[in-house]
Design an enzyme around this catalytic site. Sequence first.
Site, mmCIF file in Angstrom:
data_model
loop_
_atom_site.group_PDB
_atom_site.id
_atom_site.type_symbol
_atom_site.label_atom_id
_atom_site.label_comp_id
_atom_site.label_asym_id
_atom_site.label_seq_id
_atom_site.Cartn_x
_atom_site.Cartn_y
_atom_site.Cartn_z
ATOM 1 C CG HIS A 1 48.776 46.252 -106.658
ATOM 2 N ND1 HIS A 1 49.394 46.585 -105.479
ATOM 3 C CD2 HIS A 1 49.741 46.293 -107.615
ATOM 4 C CE1 HIS A 1 50.681 46.797 -105.695
ATOM 5 N NE2 HIS A 1 50.919 46.627 -106.983
ATOM 6 C CD GLU B 1 53.518 45.721 -109.199
ATOM 7 O OE1 GLU B 1 54.623 45.292 -109.577
ATOM 8 O OE2 GLU B 1 53.330 46.242 -108.074
ATOM 9 C CG ASP C 1 52.876 49.982 -101.000
ATOM 10 O OD1 ASP C 1 52.383 49.140 -100.232
ATOM 11 O OD2 ASP C 1 52.964 49.795 -102.228
ATOM 12 C CB SER C 2 55.722 46.587 -100.325
ATOM 13 O OG SER C 2 54.558 46.583 -101.140
ATOM 14 C CB CYS D 1 51.635 48.758 -97.452
ATOM 15 S SG CYS D 1 52.012 47.029 -97.787
HETATM 16 N N1 DGL Z 1 51.057 46.852 -101.069
HETATM 17 C C1 DGL Z 1 50.768 45.469 -100.740
HETATM 18 C C2 DGL Z 1 49.439 45.413 -99.953
HETATM 19 O O1 DGL Z 1 48.628 46.311 -100.003
HETATM 20 C C3 DGL Z 1 50.683 44.614 -101.983
HETATM 21 C C4 DGL Z 1 52.026 44.386 -102.651
HETATM 22 C C5 DGL Z 1 52.975 43.544 -101.816
HETATM 23 O O2 DGL Z 1 52.704 42.337 -101.613
HETATM 24 O O3 DGL Z 1 53.971 44.078 -101.365
HETATM 25 O O4 DGL Z 1 49.211 44.449 -99.272
#
Ligand code: DGL
Length: 273
Positions: free
Chosen positions: A187, A153, A11-12, A74
């Site tokens: 999230h 967050e 993930d990011s 992600c």
């Molecule tokens: N993990 C990203 C998503 O599910 C959200 C956080 C980000 O913007 O990096 O799109």
Amino acid sequence: MNKNAAIGIFDSGVGGLTVMAEIIKALPCEEMIYFGDLARTPYGSKSKETVVKFSCEIVQFLISQGVKAIVVACNTASASALEELRQKFSLPIIGVILPGAQKAAEVTQTKRIGVIATRSTIATGAYVKAIQSHDPQIHVISQPCPLFVPLVEEGWLNHVVTKEIAKEYLFSLKANKIDTIILGCTHYPFLRSVIQDIMGNEVTLINSAEETARVTKEILFCAGLLCTMSQDKRHRFYVSDEGSRFIELGEQFLKEKIRIITQIDLGKGNPYV
Ligand code: DGL
């Protein structure tokens, strides 16, 4: 391919741990290697080309760690890069978009589905495409909710500010009388109760993370890649920046201790890439 190898997941940042938590529930015997791209998060405001480049680098790293399959945990990376990743790499690569889209298309009665996600995910049109590949008659209303990630967050899950922002974002979905909403970002499941309160109990909320875990199990089973050894699971975590906040938040997301964490540099000269 070694069926007892780990599953790679990325993930990011920390959000993909919500997907990992669901995979642990569905596949408790599997070992996992997680990569969180803390140095370059968020992806949700970046261009498709940039997210494709980052995703390819991470997949290459995970492959160098010997994983048997990869979950792109992600939504933004799945929406932007899944096709390119599948063309470039030969191991099974599972995204989070199609599982959520399929489930939503199955449960909608009125054929009116809302999708909430990051700006980049919405811009790709990936959810609309995935839903309409299931049923072209379904009307999809998309709404980017960029403030939701920082609010989660910050831990402001039931804060009055979060509720006001959610009302603003969800206004068009309510006005369009959708009966199903896809929580199209890692999230957003944390805001489930705020979203449900605003939309009303007659609206079904789809959590892409749960659906992805179910699909991951199916794909590994069909590929003969389910782990056969009951091993002492030691999930490993890699991050591309200092990880103290990742551990703090991540243990809440994952509902488990994060024990083995390593900071690495995916940039130029990295021996793994
Ligand atoms: N993990 C990203 C998503 O599910 C959200 C956080 C980000 O913007 O990096 O799109």
